[in-house]
Design a protein around this motif. Structure first.
Motif, PDB file in Angstrom:
ATOM      1  N   ILE A 171       0.812  -1.221   0.000  1.00 16.87           N
ATOM      2  CA  ILE A 171       0.000   0.000   0.000  1.00 16.87           C
ATOM      3  C   ILE A 171       0.849   1.276   0.000  1.00 16.87           C
ATOM      4  O   ILE A 171       0.632   2.164  -0.834  1.00 16.87           O
ATOM      5  CB  ILE A 171      -0.978   0.001   1.192  1.00 16.87           C
ATOM      6  N   PRO A 172       1.853   1.427   0.919  1.00 18.09           N
ATOM      7  CA  PRO A 172       2.660   2.662   0.877  1.00 18.09           C
ATOM      8  C   PRO A 172       3.392   2.861  -0.449  1.00 18.09           C
ATOM      9  O   PRO A 172       3.482   3.991  -0.951  1.00 18.09           O
ATOM     10  CB  PRO A 172       3.652   2.471   2.036  1.00 18.09           C
ATOM     11  N   ALA A 173       3.905   1.769  -1.035  1.00 16.44           N
ATOM     12  CA  ALA A 173       4.623   1.885  -2.306  1.00 16.44           C
ATOM     13  C   ALA A 173       3.684   2.310  -3.424  1.00 16.44           C
ATOM     14  O   ALA A 173       4.021   3.179  -4.252  1.00 16.44           O
ATOM     15  CB  ALA A 173       5.295   0.552  -2.653  1.00 16.44           C
ATOM     16  N   LEU A 174       2.493   1.713  -3.476  1.00 16.05           N
ATOM     17  CA  LEU A 174       1.518   2.098  -4.494  1.00 16.05           C
ATOM     18  C   LEU A 174       1.064   3.540  -4.299  1.00 16.05           C
ATOM     19  O   LEU A 174       0.880   4.287  -5.271  1.00 16.05           O
ATOM     20  CB  LEU A 174       0.314   1.151  -4.441  1.00 16.05           C
ATOM     21  N   TYR A 175       0.895   3.929  -3.033  1.00 22.06           N
ATOM     22  CA  TYR A 175       0.473   5.306  -2.749  1.00 22.06           C
ATOM     23  C   TYR A 175       1.547   6.310  -3.175  1.00 22.06           C
ATOM     24  O   TYR A 175       1.244   7.352  -3.759  1.00 22.06           O
ATOM     25  CB  TYR A 175       0.160   5.471  -1.268  1.00 22.06           C
ATOM     26  N   GLU A 176       2.826   5.988  -2.889  1.00 20.20           N
ATOM     27  CA  GLU A 176       3.909   6.902  -3.237  1.00 20.20           C
ATOM     28  C   GLU A 176       3.987   7.119  -4.744  1.00 20.20           C
ATOM     29  O   GLU A 176       4.267   8.233  -5.207  1.00 20.20           O
ATOM     30  CB  GLU A 176       5.241   6.368  -2.719  1.00 20.20           C
ATOM     31  N   ARG A 177       3.736   6.076  -5.528  1.00 21.58           N
ATOM     32  CA  ARG A 177       3.835   6.185  -6.971  1.00 21.58           C
ATOM     33  C   ARG A 177       2.723   7.049  -7.563  1.00 21.58           C
ATOM     34  O   ARG A 177       2.914   7.691  -8.598  1.00 21.58           O
ATOM     35  CB  ARG A 177       3.791   4.789  -7.604  1.00 21.58           C
ATOM     36  N   SER A 178       1.568   7.073  -6.900  1.00 17.68           N
ATOM     37  CA  SER A 178       0.424   7.817  -7.450  1.00 17.68           C
ATOM     38  C   SER A 178      -0.160   8.770  -6.423  1.00 17.68           C
ATOM     39  O   SER A 178      -1.355   9.055  -6.448  1.00 17.68           O
ATOM     40  CB  SER A 178      -0.660   6.837  -7.925  1.00 17.68           C
ATOM     41  N   GLU A 179       0.694   9.294  -5.508  1.00 17.15           N
ATOM     42  CA  GLU A 179       0.155  10.092  -4.411  1.00 17.15           C
ATOM     43  C   GLU A 179      -0.506  11.385  -4.879  1.00 17.15           C
ATOM     44  O   GLU A 179      -1.490  11.827  -4.284  1.00 17.15           O
ATOM     45  CB  GLU A 179       1.250  10.403  -3.392  1.00 17.15           C
ATOM     46  N   ASP A 180       0.001  11.995  -5.955  1.00 11.65           N
ATOM     47  CA  ASP A 180      -0.610  13.235  -6.449  1.00 11.65           C
ATOM     48  C   ASP A 180      -2.056  13.000  -6.874  1.00 11.65           C
ATOM     49  O   ASP A 180      -2.961  13.764  -6.515  1.00 11.65           O
ATOM     50  CB  ASP A 180       0.198  13.796  -7.614  1.00 11.65           C
ATOM     51  N   HIS A 181      -2.275  11.938  -7.647  1.00  3.88           N
ATOM     52  CA  HIS A 181      -3.637  11.641  -8.120  1.00  3.88           C
ATOM     53  C   HIS A 181      -4.519  11.195  -6.962  1.00  3.88           C
ATOM     54  O   HIS A 181      -5.681  11.615  -6.856  1.00  3.88           O
ATOM     55  CB  HIS A 181      -3.584  10.550  -9.189  1.00  3.88           C
ATOM     56  N   ILE A 182      -3.984  10.350  -6.074  1.00  3.47           N
ATOM     57  CA  ILE A 182      -4.788   9.859  -4.945  1.00  3.47           C
ATOM     58  C   ILE A 182      -5.177  11.009  -4.023  1.00  3.47           C
ATOM     59  O   ILE A 182      -6.340  11.143  -3.628  1.00  3.47           O
ATOM     60  CB  ILE A 182      -4.010   8.784  -4.162  1.00  3.47           C
ATOM     61  N   ASP A 183      -4.197  11.866  -3.684  1.00  7.68           N
ATOM     62  CA  ASP A 183      -4.487  13.009  -2.821  1.00  7.68           C
ATOM     63  C   ASP A 183      -5.528  13.923  -3.461  1.00  7.68           C
ATOM     64  O   ASP A 183      -6.431  14.426  -2.787  1.00  7.68           O
ATOM     65  CB  ASP A 183      -3.208  13.801  -2.546  1.00  7.68           C
ATOM     66  N   LYS A 184      -5.402  14.124  -4.771  1.00  4.89           N
ATOM     67  CA  LYS A 184      -6.324  15.010  -5.478  1.00  4.89           C
ATOM     68  C   LYS A 184      -7.756  14.511  -5.364  1.00  4.89           C
ATOM     69  O   LYS A 184      -8.665  15.250  -4.979  1.00  4.89           O
ATOM     70  CB  LYS A 184      -5.917  15.110  -6.951  1.00  4.89           C
ATOM     71  N   TYR A 185      -7.962  13.225  -5.661  1.00  5.29           N
ATOM     72  CA  TYR A 185      -9.326  12.684  -5.641  1.00  5.29           C
ATOM     73  C   TYR A 185      -9.867  12.560  -4.217  1.00  5.29           C
ATOM     74  O   TYR A 185     -11.051  12.782  -3.974  1.00  5.29           O
ATOM     75  CB  TYR A 185      -9.355  11.326  -6.347  1.00  5.29           C
ATOM     76  N   VAL A 186      -9.004  12.188  -3.275  1.00  7.44           N
ATOM     77  CA  VAL A 186      -9.455  12.065  -1.882  1.00  7.44           C
ATOM     78  C   VAL A 186      -9.858  13.433  -1.333  1.00  7.44           C
ATOM     79  O   VAL A 186     -10.877  13.570  -0.654  1.00  7.44           O
ATOM     80  CB  VAL A 186      -8.353  11.435  -1.011  1.00  7.44           C
TER      81      VAL A 186
END
Length: 219
Positions: A171-186
């Protein structure tokens, strides 16, 4: 991406939050752990997953317990080293190439300080909860303990440990790779929920106000 566009307005990267970049201290192993979690050391991470999977299969299929397996491994290792050393002495061969098993005072002090700091933090939090000083923290801890209790009732400790390790290493590795998009949508979703909450709250206040006016007219 600014801190206001990130979850919880954080300013540090995921790697830094997990303990990366601690410098040359003896506790820099925490930075190594962060590298392993985020797959910056792919061979180590993959090896850890494979070893853990193998251990889980051994426990599940063989009926071994953790204590019996560890004891068996250490017994086998000690016997091999003992026989190797005795045979080397008889045959005039070099002894087993063991590293120097020694803890420096500096390392012990730093590890002790690290443990003391976190234990004191835990005790302080426990005291605040026990004295009712932080209600929000109490509900967070209570919810976490209830979640652990609920999950623990669905599976055994070994499976839970392996599953938790897989989650930690993915989970942390996947989040780090796409954190900009994940943070944006969240964040967008969170703001929409806030707007919906405000709208519902306004409607509730409006209903209460209208009910109060009608009650006054009837009286």
């Amino acid at each position: 991406m600014g801190s206001s566009d990130r979850l919880f307005n954080r300013q540090r990267s995921v790697h830094e939050i997990l303990g990366g970049g601690l410098g040359n201290s003896c506790l820099a192993f925490v930075g190594t752990v962060a590298d392993v979690i985020l797959w910056k050391r792919k061979n180590v991470t993959l090896g850890l997953l494979m070893v853990t999977l193998a251990a889980w299969l051994v426990f599940e299929r063989s009926g071994y317990t953790l204590l019996s397996l560890v004891s068996s491994v250490f017994l086998l290792l000690i016997v091999i080293l003992f026989l190797w050393a005795k045979a080397a002495a008889i045959l005039n061969r070099p002894p087993p190439p063991l590293p120097e098993l020694h803890l420096s005072q500096e390392m012990v002090n730093e590890v002790a300080d690290f443990i003391r700091l976190h234990v004191n933090t835990l005790l302080s939090v426990t005291q605040d909860i026990a004295l009712g000083k932080d209600s929000r923290l109490f509900f967070k801890v209570a919810a976490s303990l209830w979640l652990i209790y609920f999950v623990g009732g669905l599976t055994d400790l070994l499976t839970l440990g392996y599953t938790s390790l897989v989650i930690i290493l993915t989970i942390p590795a996947l989040y780090e790779r796409s954190e900009d998009h994940i943070d944006k949508y969240v964040i967008v979703g969170y703001r929409k929920l806030q707007q919906l909450y405000v709208k519902l709250d306004e409607e509730r206040v409006s209903r209460v106000h209208n009910w109060s006016l009608e009650k006054k007219k009837l009286s």
